[in-house]
Design a protein around this motif. Sequence first.
Motif, PDB file in Angstrom:
ATOM      1  N   TYR A  27       0.848  -1.185   0.000  1.00  0.00           N
ATOM      2  CA  TYR A  27       0.000   0.000   0.000  1.00  0.00           C
ATOM      3  C   TYR A  27       0.888   1.242   0.000  1.00  0.00           C
ATOM      4  O   TYR A  27       2.034   1.196   0.453  1.00  0.00           O
ATOM      5  CB  TYR A  27      -0.920  -0.020   1.215  1.00  0.00           C
ATOM      6  N   PRO A  28       0.370   2.341  -0.525  1.00  0.00           N
ATOM      7  CA  PRO A  28       1.187   3.566  -0.614  1.00  0.00           C
ATOM      8  C   PRO A  28       1.752   3.979   0.740  1.00  0.00           C
ATOM      9  O   PRO A  28       1.045   4.013   1.745  1.00  0.00           O
ATOM     10  CB  PRO A  28       0.193   4.598  -1.156  1.00  0.00           C
ATOM     11  N   THR A  29       3.049   4.300   0.727  1.00  0.00           N
ATOM     12  CA  THR A  29       3.685   4.832   1.934  1.00  0.00           C
ATOM     13  C   THR A  29       3.347   6.313   2.064  1.00  0.00           C
ATOM     14  O   THR A  29       2.635   6.886   1.234  1.00  0.00           O
ATOM     15  CB  THR A  29       5.197   4.658   1.852  1.00  0.00           C
ATOM     16  N   GLU A  30       3.869   6.928   3.111  1.00  0.00           N
ATOM     17  CA  GLU A  30       3.622   8.360   3.276  1.00  0.00           C
ATOM     18  C   GLU A  30       4.255   9.149   2.134  1.00  0.00           C
ATOM     19  O   GLU A  30       3.686  10.142   1.665  1.00  0.00           O
ATOM     20  CB  GLU A  30       4.165   8.833   4.623  1.00  0.00           C
ATOM     21  N   GLU A  31       5.440   8.706   1.660  1.00  0.00           N
ATOM     22  CA  GLU A  31       6.073   9.368   0.525  1.00  0.00           C
ATOM     23  C   GLU A  31       5.230   9.235  -0.737  1.00  0.00           C
ATOM     24  O   GLU A  31       5.055  10.189  -1.505  1.00  0.00           O
ATOM     25  CB  GLU A  31       7.472   8.787   0.279  1.00  0.00           C
ATOM     26  N   LYS A  78       9.627  14.441   3.298  1.00  0.00           N
ATOM     27  CA  LYS A  78      10.576  14.531   4.419  1.00  0.00           C
ATOM     28  C   LYS A  78      11.195  13.160   4.713  1.00  0.00           C
ATOM     29  O   LYS A  78      11.133  12.659   5.822  1.00  0.00           O
ATOM     30  CB  LYS A  78       9.864  15.050   5.672  1.00  0.00           C
ATOM     31  N   PRO A  79      11.781  12.554   3.719  1.00  0.00           N
ATOM     32  CA  PRO A  79      12.429  11.264   3.951  1.00  0.00           C
ATOM     33  C   PRO A  79      13.857  11.439   4.434  1.00  0.00           C
ATOM     34  O   PRO A  79      14.375  12.546   4.495  1.00  0.00           O
ATOM     35  CB  PRO A  79      12.403  10.610   2.563  1.00  0.00           C
ATOM     36  N   ASP A  80      14.480  10.315   4.727  1.00  0.00           N
ATOM     37  CA  ASP A  80      15.848  10.364   5.242  1.00  0.00           C
ATOM     38  C   ASP A  80      16.869  10.620   4.140  1.00  0.00           C
ATOM     39  O   ASP A  80      17.899  11.239   4.377  1.00  0.00           O
ATOM     40  CB  ASP A  80      16.193   9.048   5.950  1.00  0.00           C
ATOM     41  N   ASN A  84      14.892   8.323  -1.614  1.00  0.00           N
ATOM     42  CA  ASN A  84      13.519   8.022  -1.188  1.00  0.00           C
ATOM     43  C   ASN A  84      12.579   9.171  -1.514  1.00  0.00           C
ATOM     44  O   ASN A  84      11.405   8.959  -1.811  1.00  0.00           O
ATOM     45  CB  ASN A  84      13.482   7.737   0.310  1.00  0.00           C
ATOM     46  N   MET A  85      13.085  10.392  -1.455  1.00  0.00           N
ATOM     47  CA  MET A  85      12.272  11.563  -1.744  1.00  0.00           C
ATOM     48  C   MET A  85      11.789  11.548  -3.197  1.00  0.00           C
ATOM     49  O   MET A  85      10.633  11.847  -3.486  1.00  0.00           O
ATOM     50  CB  MET A  85      13.081  12.837  -1.481  1.00  0.00           C
ATOM     51  N   LEU A  86      12.646  11.178  -4.116  1.00  0.00           N
ATOM     52  CA  LEU A  86      12.325  11.263  -5.537  1.00  0.00           C
ATOM     53  C   LEU A  86      11.935   9.915  -6.149  1.00  0.00           C
ATOM     54  O   LEU A  86      11.643   9.849  -7.340  1.00  0.00           O
ATOM     55  CB  LEU A  86      13.529  11.840  -6.291  1.00  0.00           C
ATOM     56  N   LYS A  87      11.925   8.880  -5.345  1.00  0.00           N
ATOM     57  CA  LYS A  87      11.568   7.563  -5.866  1.00  0.00           C
ATOM     58  C   LYS A  87      10.161   7.523  -6.468  1.00  0.00           C
ATOM     59  O   LYS A  87       9.971   6.943  -7.548  1.00  0.00           O
ATOM     60  CB  LYS A  87      11.700   6.512  -4.760  1.00  0.00           C
ATOM     61  N   PRO A  88       9.126   8.110  -5.827  1.00  0.00           N
ATOM     62  CA  PRO A  88       7.795   8.108  -6.453  1.00  0.00           C
ATOM     63  C   PRO A  88       7.777   8.790  -7.821  1.00  0.00           C
ATOM     64  O   PRO A  88       7.056   8.349  -8.720  1.00  0.00           O
ATOM     65  CB  PRO A  88       6.931   8.871  -5.435  1.00  0.00           C
ATOM     66  N   VAL A  89       8.561   9.850  -7.966  1.00  0.00           N
ATOM     67  CA  VAL A  89       8.603  10.553  -9.246  1.00  0.00           C
ATOM     68  C   VAL A  89       9.219   9.659 -10.321  1.00  0.00           C
ATOM     69  O   VAL A  89       8.699   9.548 -11.442  1.00  0.00           O
ATOM     70  CB  VAL A  89       9.408  11.856  -9.118  1.00  0.00           C
ATOM     71  N   MET A  90      10.307   8.983  -9.985  1.00  0.00           N
ATOM     72  CA  MET A  90      10.976   8.115 -10.951  1.00  0.00           C
ATOM     73  C   MET A  90      10.074   6.943 -11.337  1.00  0.00           C
ATOM     74  O   MET A  90      10.065   6.500 -12.488  1.00  0.00           O
ATOM     75  CB  MET A  90      12.289   7.601 -10.364  1.00  0.00           C
ATOM     76  N   THR A  91       9.298   6.428 -10.382  1.00  0.00           N
ATOM     77  CA  THR A  91       8.396   5.309 -10.667  1.00  0.00           C
ATOM     78  C   THR A  91       7.325   5.714 -11.666  1.00  0.00           C
ATOM     79  O   THR A  91       7.019   4.968 -12.606  1.00  0.00           O
ATOM     80  CB  THR A  91       7.745   4.811  -9.359  1.00  0.00           C
TER      81      THR A  91
END
Length: 695
Positions: A27-31, A78-80, A84-91
């Motif tokens: 399921y979708p994470t907070e990011e 606000k990831p570490d 991780n911050m840009l992973k949703p965009v790349m997906t």
Amino acid sequence: MRISIFRPIVVVSLLLVSWCHAIKYTYPTEEDSVSSACLAALSFYKFTNDLGTVKVPNCQPTQNRFLSWLICNVENQKPDTLKNMLKPVMTVCKKSKPVYNHTVEELYDLYEKTIPTAINIEKNPSFNASMNVTSPIIIPEKKVQRFTRAYYSRSKSQRHSKLYGGAIFIYFAGCLLIGGIVTWSKRLCPKLVQKLVGPKVNMFRRMFTVPPVNSKHKEFLRWKKLILGIIPTRAQTYVLFGYFALNIILSCVDYDIFVDNYFNTKHQVASQTADLVQYRTGVISMIHTPAVFLMSGRNNLLLYLTGWPYETFLLYHRWLARGMWIHALVHSSCYTWIKIDNLADYWKLEYWRWGTGATISGAFLLFLASGYFRVNWYETFKTIHVLLSALYIAALWFHMQKLNGLWIEYVYSAIGVWSADHFFRLCRLLWFGIFTKAECQLFQDDQTIKIKVPRPSSWKPFPGAFRWKIHLHVREGERRPHQVVSERSEQHIEQKKSIYVLVEGPYGFEAPMKNYSNSLIITGGNGVPTGFSTYDALTKPLRESSTETVRWIWITRDTSPLKWFEQELLGLQSRIGEINIYVTRSSQSSESGSTISESGSTSSVGEKGSESKLDIKEVTHQYGNSLTKFEKINIHFARPNLETLIIEEIQNATGSTAILSCGPGTMNDEIRRTLANNLDSSNFRVDYFEETQVW
């Protein structure tokens, strides 16, 4: 007793495969929720050079929607790590047309180049959202946070739906584990169990495990003349109470409901509640499906793991099916309320129609499976139950198939469990042999048919074993569980006749009576096969020097069963044990309402506790020579006082005692109640075992 568990292991493995396969659901994470919230917030704006879609923007570095979405992600995530911050965009970019395989460094460099020229809507009062946007924009942070909460609260609720559905069955698995330990300990560690005596142990057993839930258990629960079903035992009631309490609690907690939710524009709180509840109850109902089919199977590994009788699993099968359908009904009702304004349009969609069909067929399944139909029209009930089950599972399959196959592995698992069970049932039929000829003899006195079926040498019956028998000539397709010795039927056939039968079995477990110093067997009516087979097994190894005691009490309405069971009884007379037969309606007592005692005086057989023994020699003139053969069997022409007999057995016992009951529901309940109330009458362990078949 030899137990083959290969078949049950295969059946249960199919169930576990579905639950393991469901773990793949993510399921979708907070990011991910922030990324989705940014796209949703941008959907309210029009961009001049927009080549993509609202949900999947074109990831070309010159696209303003894409650049605005990139800014929104970097500003609000606000990831570490940066990755991780840009992973949703790349997906998402990998799914766009054309495909763009941006790297983290490329995206962050693009963000730094774009941010100086982007329009900050919050700081630009003159910004007109209705006009085409010609440059990247920065969405207000509060708007993104509101949209993020809407996405993440839904994602969290969906993730918890799977966890809570699993938690319900973890609870059930815990109950099965405890039940299995208790049952198998009596077989594997009898000496340890028999040391568990004393006031505290007896109080616990008296309150939780031995007695019926009230004054009834095996009796049918009735409303006027309508049979509603069987009342569970007290232990089963506690298990079911915990099950339903857990279902209610886990269906009602942990929802994040708030005003101004992006997904709900009308009746904010009510629509959010309905939306989240419909999803959770739908998922929990799906998780129930294979378990419901498993509980009804005869080749069920849980039968061997717990040592419980098949009847217990049928009880849980019925209650789990009710829980499954209640969840399905709540799911359907909530979803219908959400779409009530567009109901006609949604009715045109296949998934809607199939979902409705599954809920309706489930309702008919429960109604036609009530005790009234099972008892009065068993064969009709069985046929309709199979057909409606097939319709339910087919409708469920089409419903999930139209929803991109979500949760469909539970449907496949249910189909696999049902198919494997029926395949192994067919194997059992073939194992016994097809076209087996059975010899039937009709006893006119009580319309009992005694059926002798030759069995193969590899087919080993045991005390308490039962099997299903299909009559191929007397009544086509008649099939009910029977114990392995004889049976009663309403069919009128010739005095003797041969018929072809198919036999499926044996099923069941042998009660561990051999592990106790004293055994008391109480059977009523046609529960005599259990009494005979158990008494035979217990007394066969006994010698004059044996310290174990075995008593068998058989309660019957008249002497006619002594005719069709004559040879079996005569074979037991030489055994070291005691057989007492109570005839509650002898020909004399049925006419005058009294019995003849040894001294010649009469006493009423209707009074509680009246028990008079009639010497066989004194009544030869009344019953002929039929009873003189039973010289070592005590025959009483009276209704026994079971309470007195059981209390005497417990108080006089010089070691552990096992009581086995097989008979009418009222008799079984009386024995349970008497035993529970008199556990403190003995310093030794007293255990109760029950052999019944209720459909």
